[in-house]
Design a protein around this motif. Structure first.
Motif, PDB file in Angstrom:
ATOM      1  N   ILE A  47       0.842  -1.195   0.000  1.00 15.69           N
ATOM      2  CA  ILE A  47       0.000   0.000   0.000  1.00 15.69           C
ATOM      3  C   ILE A  47       0.880   1.249   0.000  1.00 15.69           C
ATOM      4  O   ILE A  47       1.804   1.373   0.810  1.00 15.69           O
ATOM      5  CB  ILE A  47      -0.940   0.024   1.219  1.00 15.69           C
ATOM      6  N   GLY A  48       0.570   2.161  -0.921  1.00 13.72           N
ATOM      7  CA  GLY A  48       1.261   3.435  -0.964  1.00 13.72           C
ATOM      8  C   GLY A  48       0.327   4.552  -0.523  1.00 13.72           C
ATOM      9  O   GLY A  48      -0.889   4.453  -0.680  1.00 13.72           O
ATOM     10  N   PHE A  49       0.888   5.597   0.009  1.00 12.08           N
ATOM     11  CA  PHE A  49       0.146   6.802   0.367  1.00 12.08           C
ATOM     12  C   PHE A  49       0.836   7.974  -0.313  1.00 12.08           C
ATOM     13  O   PHE A  49       2.066   8.090  -0.262  1.00 12.08           O
ATOM     14  CB  PHE A  49       0.094   7.001   1.880  1.00 12.08           C
ATOM     15  N   ALA A  50       0.045   8.822  -0.972  1.00  9.65           N
ATOM     16  CA  ALA A  50       0.628   9.884  -1.779  1.00  9.65           C
ATOM     17  C   ALA A  50      -0.140  11.190  -1.610  1.00  9.65           C
ATOM     18  O   ALA A  50      -1.356  11.198  -1.458  1.00  9.65           O
ATOM     19  CB  ALA A  50       0.615   9.470  -3.253  1.00  9.65           C
ATOM     20  N   SER A  51       0.615  12.294  -1.683  1.00  8.52           N
ATOM     21  CA  SER A  51       0.019  13.611  -1.503  1.00  8.52           C
ATOM     22  C   SER A  51       0.988  14.670  -1.992  1.00  8.52           C
ATOM     23  O   SER A  51       2.202  14.435  -2.068  1.00  8.52           O
ATOM     24  CB  SER A  51      -0.249  13.834  -0.010  1.00  8.52           C
ATOM     25  N   GLY A  52       0.455  15.830  -2.301  1.00 13.10           N
ATOM     26  CA  GLY A  52       1.302  16.995  -2.413  1.00 13.10           C
ATOM     27  C   GLY A  52       1.626  17.434  -0.988  1.00 13.10           C
ATOM     28  O   GLY A  52       0.989  16.980  -0.034  1.00 13.10           O
ATOM     29  N   PRO A  75       3.152  -3.985   4.032  1.00  9.94           N
ATOM     30  CA  PRO A  75       4.266  -3.186   3.508  1.00  9.94           C
ATOM     31  C   PRO A  75       3.722  -1.884   2.904  1.00  9.94           C
ATOM     32  O   PRO A  75       2.685  -1.903   2.220  1.00  9.94           O
ATOM     33  CB  PRO A  75       4.866  -4.076   2.413  1.00  9.94           C
ATOM     34  N   VAL A  76       4.408  -0.777   3.157  1.00  9.80           N
ATOM     35  CA  VAL A  76       3.939   0.535   2.701  1.00  9.80           C
ATOM     36  C   VAL A  76       5.076   1.333   2.065  1.00  9.80           C
ATOM     37  O   VAL A  76       6.252   1.061   2.287  1.00  9.80           O
ATOM     38  CB  VAL A  76       3.335   1.371   3.850  1.00  9.80           C
ATOM     39  N   PHE A  77       4.676   2.324   1.275  1.00  3.71           N
ATOM     40  CA  PHE A  77       5.617   3.295   0.734  1.00  3.71           C
ATOM     41  C   PHE A  77       4.898   4.626   0.615  1.00  3.71           C
ATOM     42  O   PHE A  77       3.679   4.703   0.710  1.00  3.71           O
ATOM     43  CB  PHE A  77       6.197   2.842  -0.612  1.00  3.71           C
ATOM     44  N   PHE A  78       5.681   5.695   0.395  1.00  2.88           N
ATOM     45  CA  PHE A  78       5.133   7.040   0.383  1.00  2.88           C
ATOM     46  C   PHE A  78       5.624   7.799  -0.848  1.00  2.88           C
ATOM     47  O   PHE A  78       6.769   7.633  -1.275  1.00  2.88           O
ATOM     48  CB  PHE A  78       5.530   7.790   1.652  1.00  2.88           C
ATOM     49  N   VAL A  79       4.735   8.623  -1.397  1.00  2.63           N
ATOM     50  CA  VAL A  79       5.043   9.427  -2.576  1.00  2.63           C
ATOM     51  C   VAL A  79       4.530  10.840  -2.319  1.00  2.63           C
ATOM     52  O   VAL A  79       3.408  11.004  -1.836  1.00  2.63           O
ATOM     53  CB  VAL A  79       4.339   8.854  -3.831  1.00  2.63           C
ATOM     54  N   TYR A  80       5.339  11.846  -2.653  1.00  2.00           N
ATOM     55  CA  TYR A  80       4.835  13.209  -2.529  1.00  2.00           C
ATOM     56  C   TYR A  80       5.539  14.149  -3.492  1.00  2.00           C
ATOM     57  O   TYR A  80       6.646  13.909  -3.941  1.00  2.00           O
ATOM     58  CB  TYR A  80       4.930  13.737  -1.097  1.00  2.00           C
ATOM     59  N   THR A  81       4.803  15.208  -3.827  1.00  2.00           N
ATOM     60  CA  THR A  81       5.336  16.283  -4.656  1.00  2.00           C
ATOM     61  C   THR A  81       5.337  17.555  -3.814  1.00  2.00           C
ATOM     62  O   THR A  81       4.549  17.694  -2.887  1.00  2.00           O
ATOM     63  CB  THR A  81       4.487  16.485  -5.926  1.00  2.00           C
ATOM     64  N   TYR A  82       6.229  18.465  -4.167  1.00  5.19           N
ATOM     65  CA  TYR A  82       6.350  19.699  -3.391  1.00  5.19           C
ATOM     66  C   TYR A  82       6.818  20.820  -4.300  1.00  5.19           C
ATOM     67  O   TYR A  82       7.507  20.591  -5.292  1.00  5.19           O
ATOM     68  CB  TYR A  82       7.329  19.522  -2.228  1.00  5.19           C
ATOM     69  N   GLY A 106       9.952   2.339   1.195  1.00  7.06           N
ATOM     70  CA  GLY A 106      10.657   3.461   0.599  1.00  7.06           C
ATOM     71  C   GLY A 106       9.792   4.691   0.451  1.00  7.06           C
ATOM     72  O   GLY A 106       8.609   4.691   0.800  1.00  7.06           O
ATOM     73  N   GLU A 107      10.406   5.724  -0.108  1.00  2.00           N
ATOM     74  CA  GLU A 107       9.754   7.026  -0.259  1.00  2.00           C
ATOM     75  C   GLU A 107      10.240   7.663  -1.562  1.00  2.00           C
ATOM     76  O   GLU A 107      11.429   7.598  -1.865  1.00  2.00           O
ATOM     77  CB  GLU A 107      10.162   7.876   0.942  1.00  2.00           C
ATOM     78  N   PHE A 108       9.314   8.229  -2.311  1.00  2.00           N
ATOM     79  CA  PHE A 108       9.671   8.946  -3.531  1.00  2.00           C
ATOM     80  C   PHE A 108       9.094  10.349  -3.454  1.00  2.00           C
ATOM     81  O   PHE A 108       7.935  10.529  -3.081  1.00  2.00           O
ATOM     82  CB  PHE A 108       9.111   8.249  -4.781  1.00  2.00           C
ATOM     83  N   SER A 109       9.892  11.323  -3.846  1.00  2.00           N
ATOM     84  CA  SER A 109       9.392  12.697  -3.915  1.00  2.00           C
ATOM     85  C   SER A 109      10.046  13.419  -5.078  1.00  2.00           C
ATOM     86  O   SER A 109      11.139  13.051  -5.518  1.00  2.00           O
ATOM     87  CB  SER A 109       9.665  13.446  -2.606  1.00  2.00           C
ATOM     88  N   CYS A 110       9.344  14.419  -5.575  1.00  2.00           N
ATOM     89  CA  CYS A 110       9.903  15.263  -6.626  1.00  2.00           C
ATOM     90  C   CYS A 110       9.204  16.617  -6.601  1.00  2.00           C
ATOM     91  O   CYS A 110       8.160  16.783  -5.975  1.00  2.00           O
ATOM     92  CB  CYS A 110       9.775  14.610  -7.998  1.00  2.00           C
ATOM     93  N   LYS A 111       9.783  17.560  -7.301  1.00  2.00           N
ATOM     94  CA  LYS A 111       9.182  18.883  -7.410  1.00  2.00           C
ATOM     95  C   LYS A 111       7.869  18.809  -8.182  1.00  2.00           C
ATOM     96  O   LYS A 111       7.693  17.943  -9.041  1.00  2.00           O
ATOM     97  CB  LYS A 111      10.130  19.830  -8.149  1.00  2.00           C
ATOM     98  N   GLY A 112       6.968  19.731  -7.861  1.00  2.00           N
ATOM     99  CA  GLY A 112       5.705  19.856  -8.577  1.00  2.00           C
ATOM    100  C   GLY A 112       5.357  21.331  -8.708  1.00  2.00           C
ATOM    101  O   GLY A 112       5.606  22.122  -7.784  1.00  2.00           O
ATOM    102  N   TYR A 113       4.805  21.695  -9.849  1.00  2.00           N
ATOM    103  CA  TYR A 113       4.411  23.086 -10.093  1.00  2.00           C
ATOM    104  C   TYR A 113       3.476  23.553  -8.981  1.00  2.00           C
ATOM    105  O   TYR A 113       2.520  22.860  -8.623  1.00  2.00           O
ATOM    106  CB  TYR A 113       3.728  23.191 -11.453  1.00  2.00           C
ATOM    107  N   ASP A 114       3.761  24.728  -8.429  1.00  2.00           N
ATOM    108  CA  ASP A 114       3.042  25.221  -7.256  1.00  2.00           C
ATOM    109  C   ASP A 114       2.679  26.693  -7.433  1.00  2.00           C
ATOM    110  O   ASP A 114       3.553  27.531  -7.638  1.00  2.00           O
ATOM    111  CB  ASP A 114       3.939  25.044  -6.021  1.00  2.00           C
TER     112      ASP A 114
END
Length: 155
Positions: A47-52, A75-82, A106-114
């Motif tokens: 299961i993943g959880f994702a958010s800006g 098992p979990v992972f996280f994703v976010y944009t900022y 694990g965790e993944f993140s990257c820039k996102g238009y804001d």
């Protein structure tokens, strides 16, 4: 690996764009936490959880969704944009996962238009993101996540 990614994505759809790239790499169901009332996450391998990042944190609806629906020991992972800064990233939802004895993959993140708040006055920040490189990194993250999951003897 059957995966659910529970997410919140508004404004420019940055997080959803990243998740769609990941979903193309496997058996992934994307679950918008604002539209589903009852969800059965037990049937998923991971299961993943994702958010800006909103106010330096995950969107509160995702945190509450995790508190309510995350099964023990998954098992979990996280994703976010900022836009500007990662803030505390996935800290709040990671704490819930830890309390439920979930293995963190694990965790993944990257820039996102804001363009939130004062950024709107200057035309926004992180323009053009997530870009193709960000999306390829997201795909790679999910492929590696699948390998990590398989090595953990979960499947």
């Amino acid at each position: 690996m059957k995966t659910a990614i529970c997410y919140y994505s508004r404004h420019h759809g940055n997080t959803l764009n990243v998740l769609k790239a990941m979903a193309g790499e496997g058996d992934v169901d994307l679950i918008d936490v604002t539209t589903r009332q009852t969800v059965r996450l037990e049937k998923y391998d991971c299961i993943g959880f994702a958010s800006g990042i909103y106010g330096f944190e995950f969107q509160k609806a995702v945190v509450e969704f995790a508190r309510q629906y995350l099964p023990q020991g998954k098992p979990v992972f996280f994703v976010y944009t900022y836009g500007g800064a990662k803030g505390s990233g996935a800290k709040a939802v990671a704490k819930i996962a830890q309390e439920k004895n979930c293995r963190m993959l694990g965790e993944f993140s990257c820039k996102g238009y804001d363009t939130f708040g004062p950024f709107k006055l200057v035309g926004g920040i992180a323009k053009g993101h997530p870009d193709e490189r960000d999306l390829e990194n997201a795909r790679s993250f999910y492929r590696n996540l699948s390998k990590t999951y398989d090595r953990g003897g979960q499947k």
